[in-house]
Motif scaffolding. Structure first.
Motif, PDB file in Angstrom:
ATOM      1  N   GLN A  83     -32.543 -28.502 -25.430  1.00  0.00           N
ATOM      2  CA  GLN A  83     -31.843 -29.878 -25.943  1.00  0.00           C
ATOM      3  C   GLN A  83     -31.733 -29.579 -27.580  1.00  0.00           C
ATOM      4  OE1 GLN A  83     -33.452 -33.339 -24.234  1.00  0.00           O
ATOM      5  NE2 GLN A  83     -33.364 -32.643 -21.965  1.00  0.00           N
ATOM      6  N   ARG A 136     -32.827 -29.375 -34.399  1.00  0.00           N
ATOM      7  CA  ARG A 136     -33.756 -30.080 -33.656  1.00  0.00           C
ATOM      8  C   ARG A 136     -33.666 -29.829 -32.075  1.00  0.00           C
ATOM      9  NH1 ARG A 136     -32.669 -33.112 -29.505  1.00  0.00           N
ATOM     10  NH2 ARG A 136     -31.573 -34.690 -30.345  1.00  0.00           N
ATOM     11  N   ARG A 169     -35.539 -30.960 -28.778  1.00  0.00           N
ATOM     12  CA  ARG A 169     -36.415 -31.877 -28.234  1.00  0.00           C
ATOM     13  C   ARG A 169     -37.126 -31.549 -26.829  1.00  0.00           C
ATOM     14  NH1 ARG A 169     -33.041 -36.878 -25.602  1.00  0.00           N
ATOM     15  NH2 ARG A 169     -32.930 -35.785 -23.711  1.00  0.00           N
ATOM     16  N   ARG A 200     -41.364 -38.484 -31.518  1.00  0.00           N
ATOM     17  CA  ARG A 200     -40.007 -39.086 -31.743  1.00  0.00           C
ATOM     18  C   ARG A 200     -40.256 -40.237 -32.622  1.00  0.00           C
ATOM     19  NH1 ARG A 200     -38.432 -43.007 -27.884  1.00  0.00           N
ATOM     20  NH2 ARG A 200     -40.019 -43.323 -26.193  1.00  0.00           N
ATOM     21  N   ARG A 251     -40.149 -33.680 -31.216  1.00  0.00           N
ATOM     22  CA  ARG A 251     -39.003 -33.259 -31.866  1.00  0.00           C
ATOM     23  C   ARG A 251     -39.555 -32.012 -32.914  1.00  0.00           C
ATOM     24  NH1 ARG A 251     -38.099 -36.114 -28.223  1.00  0.00           N
ATOM     25  NH2 ARG A 251     -36.593 -37.924 -28.219  1.00  0.00           N
ATOM     26  N   ASP A 309     -41.479 -35.985 -25.561  1.00  0.00           N
ATOM     27  CA  ASP A 309     -41.455 -37.123 -26.759  1.00  0.00           C
ATOM     28  C   ASP A 309     -41.663 -36.450 -28.203  1.00  0.00           C
ATOM     29  OD1 ASP A 309     -41.487 -39.138 -25.148  1.00  0.00           O
ATOM     30  OD2 ASP A 309     -43.331 -39.672 -25.084  1.00  0.00           O
TER      31      ASP A 309
END
Length: 82
Positions: free
Chosen positions: A39, A50, A52, A76, A57, A55
């Protein structure tokens, strides 16, 4: 083989994450480096990427073919603050 260069700040942040979550982060980075899957989002303004992972990053930049610099590992709730 992919090479990850960690900033001191990034290493320090990863150490604060619980072991299971840290392993998931490392797995996600390795998966992205080998297949491009994950992601991923390009961040506006800086050109950083970034990924993911739950929770968390992880902010990083591509230095060259199979070379990545890990800049930050943040929850996050903190990752999107100025």
């Amino acid at each position: 083989m992919s090479r990850f260069i960690w900033t001191d700040h990034g290493k320090e942040q990863l150490r604060r994450v619980d072991r299971e979550q840290a392993l998931q982060i490392l797995y996600a980075l390795t998966e992205y480096a080998s297949s491009g899957k994950g992601q991923i989002k390009k961040l506006k303004g800086s050109g950083d990427l970034r990924i993911r992972v739950g929770d968390y990053r992880i902010r990083f930049e591509v230095l060259g073919e199979d070379m990545y610099r890990i800049l930050r590992v943040e929850h996050r709730r903190e990752a999107y603050r100025s």
